[in-house]
Structures are given as structure tokens and as C-alpha cells.
Write a protein that holds these residues in place. Structure first.
Motif, mmCIF file in Angstrom:
data_model
loop_
_atom_site.group_PDB
_atom_site.id
_atom_site.type_symbol
_atom_site.label_atom_id
_atom_site.label_comp_id
_atom_site.label_asym_id
_atom_site.label_seq_id
_atom_site.Cartn_x
_atom_site.Cartn_y
_atom_site.Cartn_z
ATOM 1 N N PHE A 136 0.844 -1.199 0.000
ATOM 2 C CA PHE A 136 0.000 0.000 0.000
ATOM 3 C C PHE A 136 0.885 1.257 0.000
ATOM 4 O O PHE A 136 1.861 1.321 0.746
ATOM 5 C CB PHE A 136 -0.918 -0.019 1.219
ATOM 6 C CG PHE A 136 -2.035 0.966 1.112
ATOM 7 C CD1 PHE A 136 -3.172 0.660 0.386
ATOM 8 C CD2 PHE A 136 -1.940 2.209 1.730
ATOM 9 C CE1 PHE A 136 -4.205 1.585 0.278
ATOM 10 C CE2 PHE A 136 -2.972 3.133 1.624
ATOM 11 C CZ PHE A 136 -4.105 2.817 0.891
ATOM 12 N N SER A 138 0.840 4.166 1.303
ATOM 13 C CA SER A 138 1.151 4.855 2.560
ATOM 14 C C SER A 138 2.268 4.119 3.307
ATOM 15 O O SER A 138 3.138 4.747 3.921
ATOM 16 C CB SER A 138 -0.101 4.964 3.437
ATOM 17 O OG SER A 138 0.052 5.981 4.382
ATOM 18 N N ASP A 139 2.255 2.794 3.240
ATOM 19 C CA ASP A 139 3.316 2.014 3.886
ATOM 20 C C ASP A 139 4.649 2.284 3.203
ATOM 21 O O ASP A 139 5.691 2.429 3.853
ATOM 22 C CB ASP A 139 3.008 0.510 3.815
ATOM 23 C CG ASP A 139 1.740 0.145 4.575
ATOM 24 O OD1 ASP A 139 0.860 1.011 4.698
ATOM 25 O OD2 ASP A 139 1.630 -0.987 5.044
ATOM 26 N N HIS A 224 -5.679 -5.477 5.923
ATOM 27 C CA HIS A 224 -6.595 -6.241 5.065
ATOM 28 C C HIS A 224 -6.900 -7.644 5.598
ATOM 29 O O HIS A 224 -7.549 -8.431 4.907
ATOM 30 C CB HIS A 224 -6.050 -6.286 3.633
ATOM 31 C CG HIS A 224 -6.201 -4.959 2.970
ATOM 32 N ND1 HIS A 224 -7.282 -4.627 2.200
ATOM 33 C CD2 HIS A 224 -5.426 -3.836 3.049
ATOM 34 C CE1 HIS A 224 -7.165 -3.373 1.788
ATOM 35 N NE2 HIS A 224 -6.050 -2.873 2.304
ATOM 36 N N TYR A 246 -11.366 0.673 10.047
ATOM 37 C CA TYR A 246 -12.522 1.121 9.244
ATOM 38 C C TYR A 246 -12.867 0.150 8.130
ATOM 39 O O TYR A 246 -13.881 0.336 7.464
ATOM 40 C CB TYR A 246 -12.296 2.531 8.671
ATOM 41 C CG TYR A 246 -10.906 2.782 8.136
ATOM 42 C CD1 TYR A 246 -10.504 2.280 6.919
ATOM 43 C CD2 TYR A 246 -9.984 3.520 8.885
ATOM 44 C CE1 TYR A 246 -9.219 2.506 6.445
ATOM 45 C CE2 TYR A 246 -8.710 3.751 8.425
ATOM 46 C CZ TYR A 246 -8.324 3.232 7.193
ATOM 47 O OH TYR A 246 -7.055 3.449 6.748
HETATM 48 C C1 LIG Z 1 -2.597 -1.692 3.785
HETATM 49 C C2 LIG Z 1 -2.853 -0.265 4.187
HETATM 50 N N1 LIG Z 1 -1.895 0.418 4.840
HETATM 51 C C3 LIG Z 1 -2.082 1.709 5.201
HETATM 52 C C4 LIG Z 1 -3.260 2.366 4.922
HETATM 53 C C5 LIG Z 1 -3.418 3.810 5.333
HETATM 54 O O1 LIG Z 1 -4.228 3.902 6.439
HETATM 55 P P1 LIG Z 1 -4.458 5.288 7.242
HETATM 56 O O2 LIG Z 1 -5.024 6.275 6.276
HETATM 57 O O3 LIG Z 1 -5.436 4.926 8.309
HETATM 58 O O4 LIG Z 1 -3.145 5.719 7.780
HETATM 59 C C6 LIG Z 1 -4.297 1.676 4.270
HETATM 60 C C7 LIG Z 1 -5.568 2.359 3.961
HETATM 61 O O5 LIG Z 1 -6.462 1.870 3.339
HETATM 62 C C8 LIG Z 1 -4.070 0.329 3.874
HETATM 63 O O6 LIG Z 1 -5.016 -0.359 3.216
#
Ligand SMILES: Cc1ncc(COP(=O)(O)O)c(C=O)c1O
Length: 428
Positions: A136, A138-139, A224, A246
Motif C-alpha cells: 500500500f 502509505s506504507d 486487510h 474502518y
Molecule cells: C494496507 C494499508 N496500509 C495503510 C493504509 C493507510 O491507512 P491510514 O489512512 O489509516 O493511515 C491503508 C488504507 O487503506 C491500507 O489499506
């Protein structure tokens, strides 16, 4: 008739729903409507549905706030001071952890950063992080920025565990080779428990053992998987994990996340961490003068006094998980995705392939369907016909039949519409 013969009728799906011991949970949720009818909601992997009890639980806190003001920290029906503790046991059970290993706090990316502060400790040439490819974004950003924060170069220090040419799933033997070849350069393995794009489910214990055998800490992003896989997180031995609430945990848009820190680090107060007052000794927290005295276990990573309203929603949702149990939920999840796979295979729909591994041990709740042609038009056809699913370029529809509220009829109706849509658009 052979035992494994697929019965491809709505009537059969209705029979499966009638026999489903978890069917009663659907009525505990608000199912979004499309044109006055229940949608076929297959996006619990993005945003889970609202438990009906959530409103009552939030209203209780609003009422207590109105009634008590600040005194609600002590006098509310569920006092706010220890409120996060009301969630811990049920949240720990969801991921197969001990309560002291889990705490609800912050958002997912924030938590990943906080845990990396403690568990990504690059030294000398041991500074690389292994991740699965297609993780993902963001990771990826969090990990890359942590590498840069420590003075490294993400282009060199982030190693992608990639699928082989022409494949979608990654293979363990390839991870083993990367780790054993470069063990003295690897500072961390960080993998999504279920990959968000392919839906591949990973063996946490196997990956953790590989890391630990090579003296490398291991962490997971379980966004997930939490709420659909019956993880045995404690037994996996993983050092840490984080997940949001969520998606499958139905706690509302942008709601709080959770962390896991293995019991072996329970009193490892020498681990560097970013500190805040909520992680401080509860006996002396309001003395306001003492130096930071971290709580043992995951609570020692808490920073701030947490928001009660989203936690009220989470409380309502986690009660349903506690009631249904993860073993039963996982069993139904496998049956739902199993039915979907069987229908796809038996109908042999042209131009459609499933990029999620087929073996139940390697797939979670989500199937990622790749459409060779007209993917977006097919997706729009589905949307027009009451399906709420998720589109990812270049041609992937992600669908997650969620065991708490989806039905076998949802699966059958979805496949039927997908089949119709693909054929209709191909013939146009
Ligand atoms: C695998 C994964 N990591 C990180 C995130 C980011 O999450 P957040 O916005 O709560 O930091 C998501 C968001 O859908 C995600 O699916």
C-alpha cells in the motif's frame, strides 16, 4: 453427480444462506441501498458497514458529555479515562493476541511510524527493509521516509519481494533467498498480512521465523486481514503489527487503528520510542511532574488521550466479533470466496482471471479480478446494477464478500451480473 459438482443457481445460494449460522448478523448492519434495494456491497475491504448499535453507543457518550462535562472521565456510564481498555480484550481476540500486547490508538500510518521508531534500528551496513511489492502506498511512503530519516537512501535500502515474471503472487522461496543472501544488511522485514492489491494472504509465522533465524525483527500491516483472518498473532512470534479499524472492523470512516507489540518486548523499556502522557504509568499520570515512566506492553506506546466517539463505534462493532468468533467468521469467509471462485471457474467467463491465489491458505476475504478487456466499462455496468465494489487500474475489480454481513446470494448475484456485463459489453 460428483460431490464437488457446482450448483450454479440462485436457489442454491438461498439455501446456503438459510443454513448459515452467521446469517443473523446481517441485520445488525445498515446495508446501503441502490434504487431502493439493498446494494451488493463488496467493499468491506475499503470501508466496512455501520453496525446499527453504533448510533446508540455514540449517543450514550454525547449524552454523558452533556450531563457531566469533564466529570464524564470518571462518571460516564463507560468512564472516558480508561475507555480504550474497554476495547482491548475484544481487539486482541480479533488478531489472536494477548490483551497486554494490543492497544487501540491513532491512525494506521501514524502507528506504523511509531513502531518503526522502535523496531527499525539501522546500524552500520544493516539498514535495509524488505517489503512485498505492490504494498500500500502509505506504507511505502512511511518506510521510505523512515529510511531517509535515518540518513539512508530508500532506492537502495528498500528491497522489494517481487512476484516472478508473469505471476501475481510472491513466492516464499524468493523471500528466503533474499533474506539468506543479504541477512547482514537487513534491519527489518515488514509485510502486509494480506496484500491490498492481489489479496494474497501471508504466513505470518513462516515469515517471522525466517526473519528471527536471521536475526531480523519482523512486523506486519494487518489492515486487510484484521476482522476476516483468524490470525494467531502472538503465536506467530511477530515483533509488532498495526492495522486500521474502518475496513473489516466496521468502526467508521477514518476511525482509530490498533497496534500489537509482542509480549517478549513487554518490559523492553530500553526500546527507543516516541512518548506521550497516555503511555505513562497510570498511577502517577496526573502527578504531572514525574519523568516518563512507560506502561508495560503495547500501552507503553500510547501518546494522547484518545477520542471517545470513534471508540464508542468500535466498541459496538467489536462486540459483534466477540459474539460471532473469528474461527466461524473465517470459515464462512472461505466458503464465500470459495463459492465465488467456483462460479467463476465453472462459467469460464472470457477475459476474466483471478489474480488472488486460489488456495484458501493463501487468500483472505478479498478476490482481485483482472479483466483483460473493457474493465472500467464492466465495472460501471456493475455499479449501475447495484454492486458497490472497488476499481484499481489497469483492470482490477476488488471484491470482498464479508462474512459478518454478506450473503451467498450476494456472491451469486454478483457473478451473474459480472458474467452478463462482460458478455453484453463484448457484444456491443
Ligand atoms: C494496507 C494499508 N496500509 C495503510 C493504509 C493507510 O491507512 P491510514 O489512512 O489509516 O493511515 C491503508 C488504507 O487503506 C491500507 O489499506
Amino acid at each position: 453427480m460428483p460431490e464437488d459438482h457446482i450448483i450454479d443457481t440462485l436457489k442454491h445460494a438461498e439455501g446456503l444462506d438459510r443454513a448459515d449460522p452467521l446469517a443473523k448478523y446481517r441485520e445488525q448492519f445498515h446495508i446501503p441501498k441502490v434504487n431502493g434495494n439493498d446494494s451488493i456491497y463488496l467493499t468491506g475491504n475499503s470501508l466496512g458497514l455501520q453496525p446499527k448499535k453504533a448510533r446508540e453507543y455514540v449517543l450514550q457518550e454525547l449524552d454523558d458529555w452533556a450531563k457531566y462535562g469533564v466529570e464524564g472521565h470518571i462518571h460516564a456510564r463507560h468512564p472516558w479515562l480508561p475507555y480504550h481498555e474497554f476495547l482491548t480484550e475484544n481487539m486482541a481476540a480479533v488478531v489472536g493476541a494477548n490483551p497486554g500486547e494490543v492497544v487501540v490508538m491513532n491512525s494506521l500510518t501514524v502507528n506504523i511510524h511509531l513502531l518503526l521508531v522502535s523496531f527499525y534500528r539501522p546500524t552500520g551496513k544493516k539498514r535495509k527493509i524488505i517489503v512485498e511489492s505492490d504494498l500500500f502506498p502509505s506504507d511505502l511512503y512511511a518506510l521510505s521516509s523512515q529510511i531517509e530519516f535515518h540518513g539512508g537512501n530508500a532506492d537502495e535500502d528498500l528491497i522489494l519481494w517481487k512476484p516472478r515474471e508473469g505471476e501475481y503472487a510472491v513466492r516464499y522461496e524468493d523471500l528466503e533467498k533474499i533474506v539468506t543472501d543479504q541477512s547482514d544488511e537487513i534491519a527489518l522485514i515488514f509485510i502486509g498480512g494480506v496484500n491490498y492489491y492481489t489479496g494474497q494472504l501471508f504466513d505470518l509465522k513462516r515469515i517471522t521465523s525466517l526473519g528471527h533465524d536471521n536475526n531480523i525483527p519482523v512486523g506486519f500491516d494487518l489492515a486487510h486481514g484484521a476482522g476476516n483472518i483468524d490470525f494467531a498473532l502472538h503465536d506467530s512470534g511477530a515483533d509488532f503489527a498495526a492495522w486500521c479499524s474502518y475496513k473489516y472492523l466496521n468502526s467508521g470512516p477514518g476511525s482509530l487503528a490498533a497496534i500489537f507489540v509482542h509480549d517478549r518486548h513487554r518490559t523492553a523499556f530500553n526500546l527507543p520510542r516516541f512518548a506521550g502522557w497516555w503511555g505513562h504509568n497510570k498511577e502517577t499520570r496526573f502527578g504531572m511532574r514525574d519523568p516518563f515512566d512507560p506502561l508495560p506492553g503495547a500501552e507503553g506506546w500510547l501518546l494522547s488521550n484518545p477520542p471517545i466517539l470513534p471508540m464508542a463505534v468500535m466498541r459496538a462493532s467489536l462486540e459483534l466479533f466477540q459474539d460471532a468468533g473469528m474461527t466461524a467468521l473465517r470459515r464462512k469467509s472461505e466458503a464465500l470466496t470459495g463459492l465465488m471462485l467456483e462460479l467463476i471457474q465453472s462459467r469460464n467467463i472470457s477475459g476474466l482471471s483471478v489474480i488472488t491465489p486460489e488456495h484458501p491458505d493463501q487468500r483472505g476475504c478479498q478476490l482481485s479480478l483482472y479483466l483483460q478487456n473493457n474493465g472500467k466499462r464492466v465495472f460501471d455496468f456493475l455499479t449501475d446494477n447495484g454492486v458497490i465494489a472497488d476499481w484499481r487500474e489497469p483492470g482490477v475489480i476488488r471484491v470482498a464478500p464479508v462474512p459478518l454481513y454478506n450473503t451467498y446470494c450476494d456472491v451469486w448475484n454478483f457473478i451473474n451480473l459480472l458474467d452478463r456485463g462482460i458478455n453484453k459489453i463484448a457484444a456491443a
